[in-house]
Design a protein around this motif. Structure first.
Motif: not given
Lengths: 500, 307
Positions: A382-391
């Motif tokens: 539920k964060g703003k940028n989960p894709a960025g977190g995974m990257e």
């Protein structure tokens, strides 16, 4: 959910305020005044209550469908579909490993996506982030480690963790033909699962065991013992020299469990330990290995083989005493090399040894080692940028950053063979060798991860007494079984099961 | 003149009362509300469970153990702290040798002592805990207390201090007392300064010594201040969180020997993620603290002497 989230951070602090701060403040007012006033204020507080209670149940909510596959358009260089310029927030545990390695990875993220990265390094991951999860605005990527970490089981069951399958399927930074799942250690994937969902990436590998100075052994012509009995014999010789054979972090008795629990699994076999992890009835009392190992510690205590006063030492103090040569052996994990670096003599030759053999018929062969995937990284769904977190995690899993990690903090990562060809520090080299020699005979324990209050507080209290000689092995086993049974019966504690 | 009086008062009070209601009263009320749920603290949803949390609390041996330690602290810490505070304040203000032209004086160098006594009060409690934790370090060379004992030949008294089950709580009590005495020295000194000198003069003329001066004059005239100090110290003793959390072995150990209620609450909330249950503990603590304050105010009341 979004509109009320701003007030939410107040709520979780309630208990603490009631407990400490408010009491002190109101002392000046006088308790009777306070009661009168609170009655008088009843009228006002009723509407306020409904307003605030809206917050307590406002955030969070049901599962997000988007959590399966977040992000925008994907490409070969951007397989996770990170939006250019999308800000990232990283919350990194800053303990024995520091947080520089994460900052280095963040710098790469920043350069690649031209985005701001907000970095927080802290030892208080849990207390700082609990209100933010409750409020529905968690940071994107979190290194959830340390004594005050978040309860990941609760987070997972409540749908707060991003499913990391997309990360596993993404190509590695170094070789586009290999998926991330191909370059990381299988046990990392195994341990990172809640049910069938892989939602925790344990970035590092921690080697647990008996740590010692190879130089101290060589200087005295001693050999690292192979069996528990040899250990007792060697301890006798060490003591004759006026040196304490063992020390430990008495302030955190679970350090002793690193060896004690693993030793039980090694002698009794994994099936016996899995029964313990699963809180099965009589799992402790019916396992002969438990008796053998706990009695071994009872003997060490009775013969006064522990450095005097160890029961009051912190991990740092015990490591310092050990570095100074006051004691030979210490139960620890592979972070010790980095953590103890300031007090370690140059020619110390820090080494780690495998688990000891019991009195024959052990469940696992000689050389068995406890190696645990560690440094759990999570991405908030539920964060703003989960894709960025995974990257960000994909960047960290590149060879470049895995080697950087090994260099900076002298610890292994879950990236297989990333350190090949590097010159390793003594402790890391020793850990690396022991890990290779153990091969498939790797022990992974869940009990502390799943039931920390049982292992650290309850059993830890018993272990503290066992090592000072105040408690007998038989009592330790009996009470440990009682505590485990109590947890098994407690409905408020979520239970876990493992098959292998 | 009465016209508009209430509007005037309301105009002034409204804002502070609202602020107080939102930031003080509402958390109290919400703690009640949350204590009736199984809220984990991690998500926005919670289930109403009635008084189940309180039932569990009643049967929770660990909580009773923690409460017992708070009661020990409550009995020992205020008495010792206030007694020492009174004694030092008396010696600094009244207890000195008689000098020319002055009816009462403190011991020599009293100004310096007063300054030094106040030191611990200006240091943050966290720093105090860390300093004392290192003083109690069991290492015979690195631990300050142990090396001091060794240096004067008292090796037999060397100890693991915080690691010793029978001593750990006493060690923490000592720090609690040490860090608060200074404040009471200053508080009582200020109160003593307001006692008219002629009363002392009269007593001295009648031949009263230090002992009688203290018990017949100083203490009765200070009673109000002592009583306030008592309540304040009591509330501090019912807390003790920071010292125990930082100093104690294995969080409230060894084997629960230093556990206190706020630590239990903290662990329940932040380690076990059971905020509902932790709120119930908060309520229990509130009841204990309030009972203590009310009882103290009731039974310590004495006739006030006007002067």
């Amino acid at each position: 959910m979004g509109s009320t989230s701003a007030e939410n951070p107040e709520n979780p602090e309630n208990p603490e305020h009631t407990g400490t701060t408010v009491n002190k403040e109101s002392a000046g007012v006088g308790r009777r005044d306070l009661i009168k006033r609170s009655v008088a204020l009843g009228l006002i507080s009723v509407p306020t209550m409904s307003f605030l209670s809206a917050c307590a149940t406002g955030g969070g909510g049901g599962d997000d469908d988007a959590s399966k596959a977040p992000g925008g358009p994907k490409s070969a260089t951007n397989p996770l579909g990170v939006e250019k310029g999308a800000a990232l927030e990283a919350f990194i545990f800053k303990g024995g490993l520091g947080d520089q390695y994460a900052k280095d990875a963040e710098a790469d993220y920043k350069a690649k996506y031209g985005a701001q990265v907000k970095h927080t390094g802290t030892q208080q991951v849990g207390p700082k982030l609990t209100p933010r999860f409750a409020g529905g605005n968690p940071p994107d990527v979190i290194d959830n480690s340390g004594a005050d970490h978040l309860d990941m089981n609760k987070l997972s069951t409540q749908g707060q963790l991003q499913d990391l399958q997309a990360l596993l399927d993404a190509p590695s930074m170094d070789d586009a033909d290999k998926k991330i799942s191909d370059v990381i250690h299988p046990s990392t994937i195994e341990k990172g699962k809640h049910g069938d969902t892989f939602d925790v990436l344990y970035y590092a590998f921690t080697i647990y065991g008996t740590w010692y100075s190879q130089k101290a052994l060589d200087d005295n012509g001693w050999q690292y013992p192979k069996t528990l009995d040899e250990m007792v014999t060697l301890c006798g010789e060490i003591k004759k020299k006026g040196i304490a054979p063992w020390t430990y972090a008495g302030k955190y008795p679970y350090y002793v469990h690193f060896n004690l629990f693993a030793q039980i699994a090694k002698i009794g076999g994994m099936d016996g330990w899995i029964a313990i992890d699963n809180l099965e009835p009589k799992a402790w009392t019916s396992n002969d290995a438990v008796k053998q190992v706990v009695e071994h510690y009872e003997e060490l205590a009775a013969k006064k083989y522990f450095l005097e006063g160890s029961q009051g030492l912190t991990h740092i103090q015990s490591q310092t005493a050990w570095n100074k040569g006051k004691a030979i052996f210490i139960p620890n994990g592979s972070w010790v090399e980095n953590e103890a670096a300031p007090t370690t003599p140059k020619d110390f030759a820090m080494s780690v040894g495998a688990l000891f053999d019991g009195s024959g018929g052990d469940g696992m062969p000689h050389g068995t080692l406890r190696a645990e995937p560690s440094e759990p990284y999570i991405v908030a769904s539920k964060g703003k940028n989960p894709a960025g977190g995974m990257e960000m995690l994909r960047i960290m899993l590149s060879k470049k950053h895995a080697q950087n990690f090994a260099k900076l903090v002298k610890s292994l990562t879950c990236v297989v063979d990333a350190t090949e060809g590097m010159t390793l520090s003594p402790g890391l080299a020793s850990a690396s060798t022991a890990f290779k020699e153990a091969g498939d005979n790797i022990i992974s324990l869940q009990l502390q991860e799943w039931y920390p209050s049982l292992t650290d507080e309850k059993i830890g209290g018993l272990t503290g007494q066992l090592l000072t000689g105040e408690m007998k092995a038989a009592d330790w086993i009996k009470k440990t079984q009682e505590y485990a049974d109590a947890v098994a019966k407690d409905d408020s504690v979520k239970k876990f099961k493992r098959e292998k | 003149m009465q016209h508009g009086k209430y509007r005037f008062i309301v105009g002034f009070l409204a804002l502070p009362v609202i602020v107080y209601a939102i930031f003080v009263i509402s958390p109290f009320v919400q703690a009640f509300q949350i204590s009736l749920t199984d809220w984990s603290g991690l998500v926005g949803t919670a289930k109403f469970v009635g008084f189940e949390n309180f039932e569990r609390l009643w049967n929770n041996e660990d909580f009773w153990n923690a409460l017992r330690h708070n009661v020990y602290l409550l009995i020992a810490v205020p008495i010792v702290t206030l007694a020492l505070g009174l004694f030092f304040a008396f010696m600094l203000n009244v207890g000195g040798k008689r000098r020319k032209n002055e009816v009462i004086t403190g011991v020599a160098g009293s100004k310096f002592y007063r300054f030094v006594f106040f030191f611990p009060q200006v240091i943050s409690i966290t720093i105090i805990a860390v300093i004392w934790f290192n003083i109690y370090n069991p290492d015979p060379n690195d631990g300050m207390l142990n090396s001091l004992l060794g240096a004067v030949g008292l090796d037999s008294l060397q100890n693991a201090w915080l690691g010793e089950k029978s001593l750990a709580l006493l060690c923490i009590m000592a720090v609690m007392i040490w860090s608060h005495v200074g404040f009471y020295v200053v508080l009582f000194s200020a109160a003593m300064a307001s006692i008219p000198r002629d009363i002392y003069e009269a007593a001295l003329l009648d031949g009263a010594g230090r002992f009688h001066t203290f018990f017949r004059i100083t203490l009765p005239l200070l009673w109000d201040t002592v009583q306030t100090g008592w309540v304040y110290m009591g509330i501090i003793a019912l807390d003790g969180f920071a010292l125990v959390q930082i100093m104690s072995v294995n969080m409230g150990g060894p084997d629960g020997a230093t556990d206190v209620m706020p630590l239990r609450l903290y662990l329940t909330a932040f380690r076990d993620s059971q905020f509902g249950y932790a709120s119930a503990m908060g309520i229990a603590m509130l009841i204990v603290t309030m009972t203590f304050a009310v009882l103290t105010m009731r039974f310590a009341r004495r006739e006030r002497i006007e002067f």
